[in-house]
Scaffold this motif. Structure first.
Motif, PDB file in Angstrom:
ATOM      1  N   ALA A 170      34.892  19.061   2.004  1.00  0.00           N
ATOM      2  CA  ALA A 170      35.340  20.431   1.696  1.00  0.00           C
ATOM      3  C   ALA A 170      35.199  21.372   2.892  1.00  0.00           C
ATOM      4  CB  ALA A 170      34.573  20.980   0.497  1.00  0.00           C
ATOM      5  N   VAL A 171      34.633  20.851   3.984  1.00  0.00           N
ATOM      6  CA  VAL A 171      34.444  21.679   5.182  1.00  0.00           C
ATOM      7  C   VAL A 171      35.518  21.323   6.211  1.00  0.00           C
ATOM      8  CG1 VAL A 171      32.880  22.293   7.072  1.00  0.00           C
ATOM      9  CG2 VAL A 171      31.963  21.852   4.781  1.00  0.00           C
ATOM     10  N   ASN A 172      36.130  22.339   6.774  1.00  0.00           N
ATOM     11  CA  ASN A 172      37.144  22.145   7.807  1.00  0.00           C
ATOM     12  C   ASN A 172      36.504  22.318   9.182  1.00  0.00           C
ATOM     13  OD1 ASN A 172      39.141  23.647   9.769  1.00  0.00           O
ATOM     14  ND2 ASN A 172      40.402  22.392   8.417  1.00  0.00           N
ATOM     15  N   PHE A 224      33.384  28.336   5.845  1.00  0.00           N
ATOM     16  CA  PHE A 224      34.807  28.705   5.867  1.00  0.00           C
ATOM     17  C   PHE A 224      35.125  29.619   7.047  1.00  0.00           C
ATOM     18  CE2 PHE A 224      33.539  27.711   1.542  1.00  0.00           C
ATOM     19  CZ  PHE A 224      34.496  26.772   1.194  1.00  0.00           C
ATOM     20  N   HIS A 270      28.370  23.024   2.355  1.00  0.00           N
ATOM     21  CA  HIS A 270      28.615  24.461   2.539  1.00  0.00           C
ATOM     22  C   HIS A 270      27.320  25.258   2.364  1.00  0.00           C
ATOM     23  CE1 HIS A 270      32.853  24.966   3.316  1.00  0.00           C
ATOM     24  NE2 HIS A 270      33.167  24.085   2.388  1.00  0.00           N
ATOM     25  N   ARG A 304      36.916  30.236  -1.647  1.00  0.00           N
ATOM     26  CA  ARG A 304      36.663  28.876  -2.151  1.00  0.00           C
ATOM     27  C   ARG A 304      35.181  28.583  -2.385  1.00  0.00           C
ATOM     28  NH1 ARG A 304      40.860  24.591   0.340  1.00  0.00           N
ATOM     29  NH2 ARG A 304      42.660  25.942   0.374  1.00  0.00           N
TER      30      ARG A 304
END
Lengths: 470, 470
Positions: B433-435, B359, B292, B419
């Protein structure tokens, strides 16, 4: 005369300003309570981690009824009760098992799960050649000659370029819901449906399906396959159209059982016989623990009433939290609640549902007439400081849908939708996928909307003009 | 006369409508390419999973320079080059170790990590009584009598009720950055800072700190403690104020080393000597893999130029992707880029940074004058179909900050922030944790903004009026 008008404008303006300022202070109080003393995350942890999945008619569903009633009893509402409702009971039975058999006799196991409501594979298993299709209509074009004796493999993916994932979901879920019925009519022996998710992974996603008016003898078993499994099957079929699919499922439909909607109420101080509902559904699918679908909506709805009690807000209307049973495979709870309300002539002025995941709230969709919608739009400046930007027309929620009519304004919380279908109806819909602050912000937004409705609904189906100046 | 005006309005209106419609089509093309053929997620997987953390001066940072240059070489830009920049080199050394020693001799291990730039614990470790404070100012009030010989424990948490987590971060990061300098001036022997995150967990979060103008002999070691560790330490101190803290750190500052900004350019068709920059920072902290912060910004910025090439959009201005080195502990890359630009008299009309996580994008913040900002605001209707609602005044990004001046419009991507600080500078800032879609939507939003700027910047520092009708 001009002076008189000026005075009127000034007076009205000042009073309107004061009112909007008061709303702004109340909403700030709501957010402070949700973010600093929130209960929703802890509640969700219990519901998800201790109780777990809550398919209608299961032990988990029963435990969820008892435990949520206990929690509502503990927050000092005026009334808490259980509303009886009979629900369907479908069980998955022994774990499903599936493999692809290529022409040269090799087998590759792939992850599948029975669709909710499916029959078991007759005689233990089905093994047959596969025909891949993109739509229900394609089956009709192919006809019985090409579909008969085959397993129909529905492989139309969710469209990646549709920004709102709920729209993309709506664009392909017909395969899951109606695929088996259509395929059975043309003599197929089973149905495999690509999981309705954008994510390429190994989770099969279940969900409801219907056999329509097929007789029990006509029905065929239906399963979802993970997206990776679907890609593999499609590739192997291109290499060898004679590739066969094997699957075995032990699922079963049992007679209806007794269950309940869980309801709590703060009785209104001015209009006790006018009701506002906030809710979600207490049942979930059985693969994960139902944290996003719809544990989040349950604990957020409970939190709305807890926040009101906690900040000592006394609503003018009666505010009910309704934890609906059986949204996933029957909607019996939503229908029962609306029917009882109609029979008792309870006037419902507003209903809000949270059933789109516990992600960062982006706004609300409203199902109302133009006049009310335009009034609601004027509230946006009060919500924007909380990053609530999206006020839109559209659906509300399945459970509150049956309340539609008589001018009841319906609304749905609209959280960010990008991650939702990665988890929806799958084994990874679990507590760790929910973020505490995101969940709490949703509860705060919902409470704020209920607060505004409580203050600006003048009479059923007609909102007062809101004196907010932008 | 009226007729003439009417004709003018009609003509202008129709032309404006056509232009806005064309923009809308171009933006749709950009989103389609990002969501259907996007490279950003695959790139991030390589950068995060294969290369990993990229602290300035580390092997990971060197590999990231080489690999990103290779990738930019492969997408058919007009120029790709490395811009040399000397960067500080700080290493963590052997893993940190810490425990709390209660009065009765019991010890409890707690997770800590050295703050970036800290010295090692002199002689191997520091063990001392602890004084808990809430702010840098409190040290000054307590004075040397109470601070001398102690470990100062900064324990002011991030405020939960601040909706924008970046604001909450800004509200307590001074403890991390300046705490050691202040504590050292009053004779403290070490500093422990509560990790800057809302989440209660076991991850210590590192980050930069400064000793100001303290001489090397005056400096004291500084570490972050996980939020759970901080809660425990605070509780034990209340039970027994004589509680001691032990910590051992082997970190070290080494001489500066050679590194690079990585730059790629599509040369403008009309204004080749007017530049637009899109970038993020290539370095990261060393605990996670920096997915991130700021792997996301890197791959999104690369993706902006790839999308332009792929949809065959030929920008009027020269568009540069700049992957800045050393944002985290020095900002050397950002400063060097701006200085070279000034020396070469390169006119920069716009710069956009993505450094707030991968995000779901909510919008942009703009650092510009009123007139330009008002023009930009008129573009909102083009972005809202993509759930980009937030156009706000504010900061842009640390790396592009040095380009400020001469009317350069600066902007920062504003993803959902809830987040972000759960992962920021910690071991859980990792690829999982990354979409994918959230990352891609960010890249698409950035490309769309660059597209609009390319078409509506008339001359440096002055935007054209946009003919969009709402």
């Amino acid at each position: 005369m001009i002076k008189k008008i000026l005075i009127l404008v000034l007076v009205f303006g000042v009073s309107a300003f004061a009112k909007a300022q008061n709303d702004s202070i109340q909403i700030r109080k709501i957010y402070d309570e949700a973010l600093k003393n929130g209960h929703s995350y802890e509640w969700l942890d219990y519901l998800s981690t201790h109780i777990g999945s809550r398919l209608s008619g299961s032990l988990g569903a029963e435990q969820a009824v008892d435990w949520t009633k206990e929690q509502l009893d503990s927050i000092g509402l005026d009334k808490v009760w259980l509303q009886p409702v009979m629900v369907p009971k479908w069980i998955r039975g022994v774990p499903e098992y599936a493999f692809i058999e290529t022409g040269i006799g090799e087998t590759t196991k792939v992850p599948i799960c029975a669709l909710g409501g499916s029959i078991a594979t007759p005689g233990g298993y089905v093994k047959a050649p596969v025909i891949e299709v993109q739509s229900v209509e394609e089956i009709e074009q192919l006809g019985a000659a090409k579909v008969g004796g085959k397993i129909v493999f529905f492989n139309r993916p969710m469209q990646a370029d549709v920004i709102d994932t709920f729209k993309a979901y709506g664009g392909c879920v017909d395969q899951r819901y109606s695929g088996a019925e259509a395929a059975a009519r043309y003599g197929a022996v089973g149905v495999i449906v690509r999981s309705v998710t954008h994510s390429l992974d190994d989770y099969p996603h279940t969900g409801s399906m219907s056999y329509g008016d097929l007789t029990p003898a006509q029905r065929i078993p239906a399963a979802a396959i993970s997206t990776n499994g679907a890609e593999l099957l499609s590739t192997l079929l291109k290499l060898n159209p004679a590739t066969k699919f094997f699957f075995s499922m032990g699922c079963k439909n049992l007679p209806d059982v007794q269950s309940y909607n869980v309801i709590g109420e703060i009785t209104g101080s001015e209009f006790p016989d006018r009701y506002m509902v906030v809710g979600g559904h207490l049942d979930s699918w059985d693969l994960g623990d139902g944290s996003h679908d719809d544990g989040a909506g349950i604990v957020q709805s409970m939190e709305v009433l807890r926040i009101m009690k906690s900040i000592n807000y006394k609503p003018k209307h009666s505010i009910r939290v309704v934890l609906f049973m059986n949204e996933e495979n029957g909607l019996r709870g939503g229908r029962e609640y609306a029917e009882v309300a109609r029979n008792k002539k309870e006037k419902h002025v507003f209903a809000l549902e949270s059933d789109a995941g516990g992600f960062t709230p982006r706004g609300f969709s409203f199902d109302s007439d133009d006049r009310n919608y335009n009034e609601i739009l004027s509230w946006k400046p009060l919500f924007e400081p909380y990053f609530i930007h999206l006020f839109t027309r559209g659906g509300s929620g399945a459970d509150i849908g049956p309340l539609k009519g008589d001018g009841t304004v319906l609304a749905g919380l609209r959280p960010d939708s990008q991650r939702y279908f990665d988890h929806h109806h799958a084994a990874n819909d679990t507590f760790d996928a929910v973020n505490k602050r995101e969940l709490e912000l949703g509860a705060a937004a919902m409470t704020s909307l209920i607060y505004m409705m409580d203050n600006y609904i003048q009479k059923p189906g007609k909102l007062m003009t809101l004196p907010v100046k932008e």
